[in-house]
Design a protein around this motif. Structure first.
Motif, PDB file in Angstrom:
ATOM      1  N   MET B 170       0.804  -1.221   0.000  1.00  0.00           N
ATOM      2  CA  MET B 170       0.000   0.000   0.000  1.00  0.00           C
ATOM      3  C   MET B 170       0.838   1.272   0.000  1.00  0.00           C
ATOM      4  SD  MET B 170      -2.874  -1.330   2.663  1.00  0.00           S
ATOM      5  CE  MET B 170      -4.058  -0.025   2.434  1.00  0.00           C
ATOM      6  N   LEU B 171       2.098   1.172   0.399  1.00  0.00           N
ATOM      7  CA  LEU B 171       2.922   2.378   0.448  1.00  0.00           C
ATOM      8  C   LEU B 171       4.133   2.316  -0.495  1.00  0.00           C
ATOM      9  CD1 LEU B 171       3.851   5.066   1.519  1.00  0.00           C
ATOM     10  CD2 LEU B 171       4.758   3.922   3.540  1.00  0.00           C
ATOM     11  N   PRO B 174       3.317   1.521  -4.566  1.00  0.00           N
ATOM     12  CA  PRO B 174       2.697   2.640  -5.283  1.00  0.00           C
ATOM     13  C   PRO B 174       3.545   3.907  -5.268  1.00  0.00           C
ATOM     14  CG  PRO B 174       1.329   1.950  -3.408  1.00  0.00           C
ATOM     15  CD  PRO B 174       2.461   0.988  -3.496  1.00  0.00           C
ATOM     16  N   SER B 175       4.272   4.120  -4.172  1.00  0.00           N
ATOM     17  CA  SER B 175       5.094   5.318  -4.089  1.00  0.00           C
ATOM     18  C   SER B 175       6.254   5.262  -5.088  1.00  0.00           C
ATOM     19  CB  SER B 175       5.602   5.462  -2.652  1.00  0.00           C
ATOM     20  OG  SER B 175       6.739   6.238  -2.602  1.00  0.00           O
ATOM     21  N   PRO B 250      -2.771   6.940 -12.386  1.00  0.00           N
ATOM     22  CA  PRO B 250      -3.664   8.038 -12.788  1.00  0.00           C
ATOM     23  C   PRO B 250      -3.651   9.194 -11.788  1.00  0.00           C
ATOM     24  CG  PRO B 250      -4.931   6.212 -11.888  1.00  0.00           C
ATOM     25  CD  PRO B 250      -3.502   5.733 -12.015  1.00  0.00           C
ATOM     26  N   TRP B 251      -3.125   8.918 -10.590  1.00  0.00           N
ATOM     27  CA  TRP B 251      -3.118   9.953  -9.548  1.00  0.00           C
ATOM     28  C   TRP B 251      -1.945  10.899  -9.676  1.00  0.00           C
ATOM     29  CZ3 TRP B 251       1.454   9.572  -6.927  1.00  0.00           C
ATOM     30  CH2 TRP B 251       2.130   8.347  -7.039  1.00  0.00           C
ATOM     31  N   GLU B 253       1.000  13.596 -10.903  1.00  0.00           N
ATOM     32  CA  GLU B 253       0.991  14.927 -11.535  1.00  0.00           C
ATOM     33  C   GLU B 253       1.104  14.825 -13.040  1.00  0.00           C
ATOM     34  OE1 GLU B 253       2.826  14.035  -9.058  1.00  0.00           O
ATOM     35  OE2 GLU B 253       3.399  15.656  -7.701  1.00  0.00           O
ATOM     36  N   LEU B 256      -2.578  13.507 -14.168  1.00  0.00           N
ATOM     37  CA  LEU B 256      -3.809  14.099 -13.672  1.00  0.00           C
ATOM     38  C   LEU B 256      -4.378  15.146 -14.633  1.00  0.00           C
ATOM     39  CD1 LEU B 256      -5.323  13.601 -11.076  1.00  0.00           C
ATOM     40  CD2 LEU B 256      -4.328  15.681 -10.178  1.00  0.00           C
ATOM     41  N   ARG B 259     -10.312  18.549 -13.537  1.00  0.00           N
ATOM     42  CA  ARG B 259     -11.705  18.136 -13.489  1.00  0.00           C
ATOM     43  C   ARG B 259     -12.568  19.349 -13.203  1.00  0.00           C
ATOM     44  NH1 ARG B 259     -12.588  12.450 -10.470  1.00  0.00           N
ATOM     45  NH2 ARG B 259     -10.447  12.299  -9.774  1.00  0.00           N
ATOM     46  N   PRO B 260     -13.852  19.253 -13.507  1.00  0.00           N
ATOM     47  CA  PRO B 260     -14.725  20.396 -13.238  1.00  0.00           C
ATOM     48  C   PRO B 260     -14.670  20.782 -11.765  1.00  0.00           C
ATOM     49  CG  PRO B 260     -15.966  18.395 -13.756  1.00  0.00           C
ATOM     50  CD  PRO B 260     -14.546  18.141 -14.124  1.00  0.00           C
TER      51      PRO B 260
END
Ligand SMILES: Nc1ncnc2c1ncn2[C@@H]1O[C@H](COP(=O)(O)OP(=O)(O)OP(=O)(O)O)[C@@H](O)[C@H]1O
Ligand SMILES: [Mg+2]
Lengths: 271, 264
Positions: B170-171, B174-175, B250-251, B253, B256, B259-260
Motif C-alpha cells: 500500500m505504500l 505505489p510510491s 492516474p493519480w 501529476e 492528472l 476536473r470540473p
C-alpha cells in the motif's frame, strides 16, 4: 486558574500515563537531550494542549505517546496497557491511538475515501462496510462530495479534514494531533478549531493537541501544558474552564485575554 | 476552442513534419544530389508503401518486436525485482553495485559476439542484448523509488501497526511506481535498440538485418523505408508504456487531468 465556576466533575480514569519519561537522541555531534524526565497524565475525555516554542520537544513527546519513538527511560501506558514490551509495541494499546500529523500525509495514489478507510482496510474490514464508514466520516468532517477525488485535488484544509477522518475511522479513544492546522490561514484555522471541538464533543475522545499558537491553545484546551526548551520540560500547567461548546466570541472575554497574556509572559521569559 | 487548445500538438506536429519534408524535397531538387544517396521524399514514400504490402517486411518486423518484447519482459523482471530487493537490503545494494555498473560500462557490442558464440544466430542473443541494455534504467529507477518513500507516510503505516507486506503493497510499491514507469519508458527504447544491434551482428532476420541487406545492395529508398518502419514501431512501443502510465498511476501529476470545479 481563571475560569467559570462550577462543581468540579468527578475525576475520570487516567488514559495516558507518561511516567518519568526522558528522551535523548544520539547524534554524530553528541547526544541531544530532547525531553527531560517528565510526568504527564491525561484523563479520559480530556483535551490537553502542549504549548511551547520551537524545539521544546512537543513533537518528540507526541511521537513517544504514539509509539513512533521509544523513550530513553520511563514508562508510557495507554488505556491501562504498557505501550512498550521491551522493544515491541503493544498493538492493542496502539489500536486506541489515532494520529493527525502536521502534514495531512494522505496517500496520493488512493482516493479520499480509500485514504479515510485505510486503517479499516489494514484491519481487514469488508469493502462495503469500509466505504459506508468512509462516506459517513467525510460527511462528519465536512468534505462530503469529495470521496472519489485524489488528495491533490483538495485544498490544504480539506486534506487535513480527510486526515482527521482517517484518524477517526477506527474509533480510537485517543487522538494525537501535532500542529494539524499549522499550515492553514487564520480563518480556516478558526473554522477547523470549532470543528475539532465539535468532533471531540461528539466522539468523547481524549485529545492531546500540539500547537505554537497561544490563542488556539486557550480556545481548545481543558488544560494547557507549557513546555520550555533545552531540554524540554514542563514549565507550567494551566486549567481552562470556559463552558463548552465555546465559540469564537469567547476570545474577546477579559478572562480569555488574561490567560493569553499570562502565557505570553511565560513564553517571553524563556527567551 | 478549448478542445483545440488542449490538442494543440495535433496541429503543430503534422505542420512541422510537412515543413521538414518540404525542405528535404527542396534540398534534393536544388542540390542535385544523387537519389542513391538521398532519395526524394516522394520516392521514399512510394518505396515504403510498396514494402508494407510485402510479407517480408512484416515478418522481419514481427521478429524484431518479438525480441524486443521478450528482452524487455526479462528486463522488467530483473529491474523491478532486483531494484525492490536492493532498495530494501542496504548491504546487498552495496555489494552488488560494482557488478551492476560493470554490466553497463562494457560496450554492449562486445557482448553481442559472446552471446552469438553461445546461442548461435537465432533470437536468443538478441533478446539477451536487449535485456542487458534495458534492465539498468529500470533497476536504478526502482531502487530510487523504493528508497525515497516519504517519512510522513511511513509514520502513518507505523502508527497503524501495518505489517511489512501491507506497507510494501500500500505504500512502498505505489510510491515507487512513478519512478518505475519512468525507468520503463527509457527501458523500452533501449530494449528496442538492443534487439536491433543484436540483429546487426548476425543472423538473417529482423529489421536490423534488413537494414544491413539494403545497405549492401545500395538500396537507399529501401533503407529509408526500413527507417520509417523502425520509427513507427518505436513510437508504438513508446505509446504502449505511455498508456501504462495513464492506467497505473492516474493519480500522478504527470497524468492528472483537470476536473470540473468541486461539487457544492
Ligand atoms: N531524530 C532526532 N535526532 C536528533 N535530534 C532530534 C530528533 N528529533 C528531535 N530532535 C531534537 O529534539 C528537540 C525537540 O524536537 P521536537 O521536534 O520535539 O521539537 P518541537 O517542540 O516539536 O518543535 P517545533 O515546534 O519546531 O515542531 C530539538 O532540539 C530537536 O533538534
Ligand atoms: Mg514539532
Amino acid at each position: 486558574m481563571v475560569g467559570v465556576s462550577g462543581a468540579a466533575a468527578p475525576a475520570r480514569p487516567v488514559e495516558i500515563d507518561f511516567a518519568g519519561v526522558e528522551k535523548r537522541f544520539p547524534t554524530p555531534e553528541g547526544v541531544v537531550h530532547a525531553v527531560a524526565k517528565t510526568d504527564i497524565q491525561v484523563r479520559q475525555q480530556e483535551f490537553v494542549v502542549l504549548l511551547g516554542p520551537s524545539g521544546c520537544g512537543k513533537t518528540t513527546i507526541l511521537r513517544m505517546i504514539a509509539g513512533l519513538l521509544q523513550p530513553s527511560s520511563g514508562t508510557i501506558a495507554v488505556a491501562g496497557r504498557d505501550l512498550w514490551q521491551g522493544s515491541r509495541r503493544d498493538s492493542q494499546a496502539l489500536a486506541e491511538l489515532g494520529i493527525v500529523f502536521q502534514d495531512a500525509n494522505l496517500f496520493p495514489w488512493y482516493s479520499i475515501e480509500r485514504n479515510v478507510a485505510m486503517p479499516l482496510e489494514l484491519r481487514g474490514v469488508s469493502h462495503r462496510e469500509r466505504m459506508e464508514r468512509a462516506r459517513a466520516l467525510c460527511d462528519l468532517v465536512g468534505i462530503k462530495g469529495f470521496e472519489k477525488r485524489w488528495p491533490r485535488e483538495l485544498s490544504g484544509g480539506m486534506r487535513q479534514r480527510a486526515a482527521i477522518a482517517r484518524a477517526l475511522s477506527y474509533d480510537p479513544e485517543i487522538l494525537l494531533m501535532d500542529e494539524p492546522f499549522g499550515a492553514l490561514d487564520a480563518m480556516t484555522r478558526d473554522t477547523m478549531n470549532l470543528e475539532i471541538q465539535r468532533l471531540w464533543m461528539i466522539q468523547k475522545s481524549t485529545i492531546v493537541f500540539v500547537t505554537h499558537s497561544i490563542a488556539e491553545a486557550v480556545f481548545l484546551a481543558d488544560r494547557i501544558i507549557l513546555l520550555s526548551p533545552r531540554p524540554g520540560r514542563i514549565r507550567s500547567v494551566t486549567e481552562v474552564t470556559f463552558p463548552r461548546p465555546r465559540d469564537m466570541v469567547v476570545q474577546t472575554q477579559p478572562e480569555f485575554q488574561d490567560i493569553v497574556r499570562h502565557l505570553r509572559g511565560e513564553l517571553e521569559d524563556m527567551e | 476552442m478549448n478542445f483545440l487548445r488542449r490538442r494543440r500538438a495535433w496541429i503543430t506536429t503534422p505542420l512541422l513534419l510537412a515543413i521538414f519534408i518540404y525542405f528535404w524535397d527542396l534540398y534534393c531538387r536544388l542540390s542535385g544530389i544523387h537519389p542513391f544517396i538521398v532519395p526524394r521524399p516522394g520516392a521514399v514514400l512510394d518505396q515504403y508503401l510498396t514494402m508494407v504490402q510485402t510479407r517480408a517486411l512484416w515478418e522481419h518486423s514481427w521478429i524484431t518486436v518479438f525480441e524486443t518484447s521478450v528482452g524487455f519482459f526479462f528486463a522488467c523482471v530483473i529491474g523491478i525485482g532486483g531494484g525492490a530487493i536492493l532498495g530494501k537490503v542496504r548491504w546487498l545494494e552495496e555489494a552488488m553495485r560494482p557488478f551492476v555498473i560493470a554490466t553497463q560500462v562494457i560496450p554492449k557490442i562486445a557482448l553481442v559476439s559472446l552471446f552469438i558464440l553461445w546461442f548461435g544466430f537465432g533470437p536468443e542473443p538478441k533478446i539477451l542484448v536487449s535485456t542487458v541494455l534495458a534492465f539498468f534504467p529500470i533497476l536504478t529507477n526502482t531502487l530510487l523509488g523504493v528508497k525515497s518513500v516519504d517519512l510522513g507516510h511511513k509514520d502513518v503505516m507505523k502508527s497503524l501497526n501495518a505489517t511489512r507486506w501491507q506497507t510494501w503493497r500500500m505504500l512502498e510499491l505505489p510510491s515507487a511506481m512513478p519512478a518505475i514507469i519512468a525507468g520503463l519508458e527509457v527501458g523500452v527504447v533501449l530494449a528496442y535498440i538492443g534487439a536491433i544491434v543484436g540483429e546487426f551482428a548476425g543472423g538473417t532476420k529482423g529489421l536490423g538485418y534488413l537494414t544491413l541487406e539494403y545497405q549492401n545492395g545500395f538500396n537507399a529508398p529501401g533503407l529509408f523505408g526500413v527507417l520509417i518502419q523502425l520509427t513507427v514501431i518505436g513510437f508504438a512501443l513508446y505509446l504502449l508504456i505511455l498508456g501504462l502510465r495513464r492506467s497505473l498511476i492516474p493519480w500522478h501529476e504527470s497524468v492528472l487531468v483537470e476536473r470540473p470545479a468541486v461539487p457544492a
